[in-house]
Structures are given as C-alpha cells and as structure tokens.
Design an enzyme around this catalytic site. Structure first.
Site, PDB file in Angstrom:
ATOM      1  N   CYS A  17       0.833  -1.197   0.000  1.00 32.07           N
ATOM      2  CA  CYS A  17       0.000   0.000   0.000  1.00 32.07           C
ATOM      3  C   CYS A  17       0.869   1.250   0.000  1.00 32.07           C
ATOM      4  CB  CYS A  17      -0.906  -0.021   1.228  1.00 32.07           C
ATOM      5  SG  CYS A  17      -1.942   1.439   1.382  1.00 32.07           S
ATOM      6  N   ASN A  54      -0.200   4.529   0.356  1.00 36.97           N
ATOM      7  CA  ASN A  54      -0.557   5.425   1.451  1.00 36.97           C
ATOM      8  C   ASN A  54      -0.033   4.883   2.780  1.00 36.97           C
ATOM      9  OD1 ASN A  54      -1.966   7.410  -0.050  1.00 36.97           O
ATOM     10  ND2 ASN A  54      -3.800   6.141  -0.099  1.00 36.97           N
ATOM     11  N   GLU A 110     -10.932  -1.180  -3.843  1.00 38.72           N
ATOM     12  CA  GLU A 110      -9.729  -1.962  -3.549  1.00 38.72           C
ATOM     13  C   GLU A 110     -10.081  -3.409  -3.220  1.00 38.72           C
ATOM     14  OE1 GLU A 110      -6.281  -0.350  -1.540  1.00 38.72           O
ATOM     15  OE2 GLU A 110      -7.471   1.436  -1.027  1.00 38.72           O
ATOM     16  N   CYS A 134      -5.933   5.715  -2.646  1.00 43.03           N
ATOM     17  CA  CYS A 134      -5.048   4.560  -2.844  1.00 43.03           C
ATOM     18  C   CYS A 134      -3.774   5.060  -3.501  1.00 43.03           C
ATOM     19  CB  CYS A 134      -5.735   3.507  -3.715  1.00 43.03           C
ATOM     20  SG  CYS A 134      -4.710   2.053  -4.051  1.00 43.03           S
TER      21      CYS A 134
END
Length: 276
Positions: A72, A74, A211, A220
């Site tokens: 991920c 973020n 997602e 995202c």
C-alpha cells in the site's frame, strides 16, 4: 495481551499501525480481520505491521481487512512518518523493506506530515499483475462484465490494479456492482483493485476507487500511481500529475522510465491500546 497502536491516515485511507514486537506470536492475518472490522473494533482499511530488519531501516507488512497480505502506497507514507517520529529515525531518507521491495522515503522536516516515496515502476506484463491473458501487455483490453464490454488497462505498481477511463465517474450502483465483479473476475487469480479514472487535463486525474479485499476507499497510493501510468502510456498526461480522489490529492511523477515517486500527506488520528 495489550497491544499499543496508532491510527493513521493518508488521503482518507486509514490504517492501524503496530510494531511487531508488541504482538509476539499473533497470527497477523487474523489480527487484521479482528482489528479492521468497522463498528465492531477499531476499524480501518488495513493493518500495518512495522519491524526492524537488517537490510533496511524498517520493515513493513500490510494486511487487508480480510486478512490478505498486500502492499500500500498510502500505508508506506504512514510507516515512514511513524518511523521518523515515533521510532526516532528522523526525516530520512529512510529505507523501508516491503512486499514491493525496498522503498526510500523522505519525511518533511517541518512537521507538515508530507512524505515523498519512491515507488515500484509500473509493470504491464500480465504474469506480473497477475492476469491470465496471452497478450504482452494488458493495455486497452476488452473485458466483458455482466454483458457489457469495458476497455481496461491492468498493471502492477506493487499490487494489481485495473484502470477504466471514463468521461464521468460512475454513480454508486454501477460503481459497486461492476467494481466487485471486476475485482473478482477469474482473469485475475489474486483479484485486482479497480480504478475508475477521469482525465481532467494533462496534469490532473480524478479517481473513484474499489480496492481488493476492502471495497470502496477514499484514496489509494499505488492506485494513483497505476492510473497515472495507464494515462501516461496512452499519451493523456505529462510526467507530473496531481491525482485526486475523495480523500485528497497525491503528486505522482513518472517519465516513462524506471523512477516513479508519490508525494502526499501522512497524518496521525489517535493512539491507544487494544486488549486481546
């Protein structure tokens, strides 16, 4: 067992951040399922587990709310800020070992919470996504869903994404129905996230995001990178693009080569202790 945690977010993508040493012996996938459940627990888009590793300043593992491991963007920025602030590693550059390789992050020293990271360059090869198609690249692929053929571009930016370019972002009903069907389509053996993408100009994109393992999210990081890369190979955008989603904006830079970066906020929400 009491597990200290921090709740953090990057453009509305929220995470529970724990250090692995605080939860010895825990099944981390099961812990993610337990803690990420909204209304029944802390609630989040994912669990970030931080540890120390020999080949980088930090190690990061990310688990979706359904317990599946993932990567991920973020979350990467949140881990970088946590390492800089809470673990005392300073603004960096910091190296972070992830499922997408070792990434480098730079945390703004002014306390603004802005973080820039390098990202895995986009990979359009189907076996790297993965996507079960014979083509060399999954660009502008005709995908039939519920009797409708959509033109999609699938790629990996550390995790699987499928980009659909539209004139207007979809309303709730088609977004939820089609996104769920695409995410679980048999062409994607590990599933895929879905990015409905509107080109606003040569320097700006707007997204609505579904997602895998989560559902709709406000932002995202890897998805913003994927949408930018898909637009770039189509000749729609320049090398520096603002990618907006409901939770905020990211700056994505990619000149078509091997270097891709993302820059955006990483913020603390609160901290606490969860009792297991």
């Amino acid at each position: 067992m009491d597990i200290p945690f921090h709740k953090m977010q990057g453009i509305g993508n929220d995470f529970i951040v724990v250090e692995e040493r605080a939860c010895p012996g825990e099944d981390l996938s099961a812990l993610a399922v337990a803690l990420c459940a909204r209304r029944f627990s802390i609630g989040s888009d994912g669990l970030l587990v931080i540890d120390r590793t020999e080949n980088a300043d930090l190690g990061m593992r990310m688990f979706n709310p359904d317990g599946t491991p993932d990567f991920c963007g973020n979350g990467l920025r949140c881990v970088a800020r946590y390492g800089a602030d809470v673990m005392g590693l300073g603004p960096g550059p910091l190296t972070i070992a992830t499922a997408s390789g070792i990434r480098t992050a730079r945390v703004a020293a002014d306390g603004s919470g802005l973080v820039e990271t390098d990202m895995q360059p986009p990979d359009f090869r189907p076996d790297r996504i993965p996507m079960d198609v014979p083509d060399d690249r999954a660009v502008d692929y005709p995908l039939t869903i519920d009797g409708e053929t959509l033109t999609v571009t699938s790629l990996s930016t550390g995790t699987a994404h499928t980009v659909i370019f539209v004139e207007a972002l979809p309303d709730d009903e088609p977004f939820r129905k089609l996104s769920a069907l695409i995410a679980d389509h048999p062409l994607y053996p590990l599933r895929t996230s879905v990015l409905w993408t509107r080109v606003e100009g040569a320097d700006r994109l707007s997204l609505r995001i579904w997602e895998r393992g989560i559902g709709e999210t406000l932002g995202c990081g890897t998805g913003a990178c994927a949408a930018m890369a898909a637009a770039r190979v189509r000749g729609c955008v320049d090398a520096d693009v603002i990618v907006g989603s409901p939770g905020g904006e990211l700056q994505i830079s990619w000149d078509g080569g091997t270097a891709m970066t993302q820059a955006g906020p990483a913020a603390y929400v609160y901290d606490g202790i969860v009792r297991r």
